[in-house]
Motif scaffolding. Sequence first.
Motif, PDB file in Angstrom:
ATOM      1  N   SER A 282       0.832  -1.213   0.000  1.00  0.00           N
ATOM      2  CA  SER A 282       0.000   0.000   0.000  1.00  0.00           C
ATOM      3  C   SER A 282       0.866   1.262   0.000  1.00  0.00           C
ATOM      4  N   ARG A 283       1.972   1.237   0.741  1.00  0.00           N
ATOM      5  CA  ARG A 283       2.880   2.393   0.765  1.00  0.00           C
ATOM      6  C   ARG A 283       3.558   2.574  -0.590  1.00  0.00           C
ATOM      7  N   LEU A 284       3.978   1.479  -1.176  1.00  0.00           N
ATOM      8  CA  LEU A 284       4.596   1.533  -2.501  1.00  0.00           C
ATOM      9  C   LEU A 284       3.619   2.046  -3.547  1.00  0.00           C
ATOM     10  N   LYS A 285       2.372   1.610  -3.421  1.00  0.00           N
ATOM     11  CA  LYS A 285       1.331   2.051  -4.343  1.00  0.00           C
ATOM     12  C   LYS A 285       1.075   3.551  -4.205  1.00  0.00           C
ATOM     13  N   SER A 286       1.055   4.040  -2.988  1.00  0.00           N
ATOM     14  CA  SER A 286       0.804   5.471  -2.770  1.00  0.00           C
ATOM     15  C   SER A 286       1.975   6.316  -3.290  1.00  0.00           C
ATOM     16  N   LEU A 287       3.208   5.831  -3.135  1.00  0.00           N
ATOM     17  CA  LEU A 287       4.371   6.551  -3.685  1.00  0.00           C
ATOM     18  C   LEU A 287       4.325   6.592  -5.215  1.00  0.00           C
ATOM     19  N   LEU A 288       3.924   5.500  -5.785  1.00  0.00           N
ATOM     20  CA  LEU A 288       3.810   5.439  -7.243  1.00  0.00           C
ATOM     21  C   LEU A 288       2.736   6.395  -7.749  1.00  0.00           C
ATOM     22  N   ILE A 289       1.635   6.460  -7.067  1.00  0.00           N
ATOM     23  CA  ILE A 289       0.555   7.380  -7.458  1.00  0.00           C
ATOM     24  C   ILE A 289       1.001   8.824  -7.298  1.00  0.00           C
TER      25      ILE A 289
END
Length: 102
Positions: free
Chosen positions: A4-11
């Motif tokens: 989820s953290r990786l996804k938010s950084l990517l977004i």
Amino acid sequence: MDKSRLKSLLIKAISNKFIISFLIFFFWVFFFDQHSIWERKEYKSRIEALTKEKEYFLNKIKKDKNRIHELKTNRENLEKFAREQYLMKKKDEDIFIIIEEE
């Protein structure tokens, strides 16, 4: 890092206007610009072809200079050249042209 953290950084990275601008600029220069990768490849192949052509003509110039020097210095070679290339003959001679079929 969890997903989820990786996804938010990517977004966040994708939504950043500077990164988007950089990516658009990069793709434009890399693929569509006048100096793109394909254009560079074509230029390189053209340069290689012209280099080979240059070498051919330099060798031909060198051979022709040697031939001219030979013709200017030796009277017999000049006469032989005139007879072979321009079909010149003496008054009491006949010329027979033989054409070889391939």
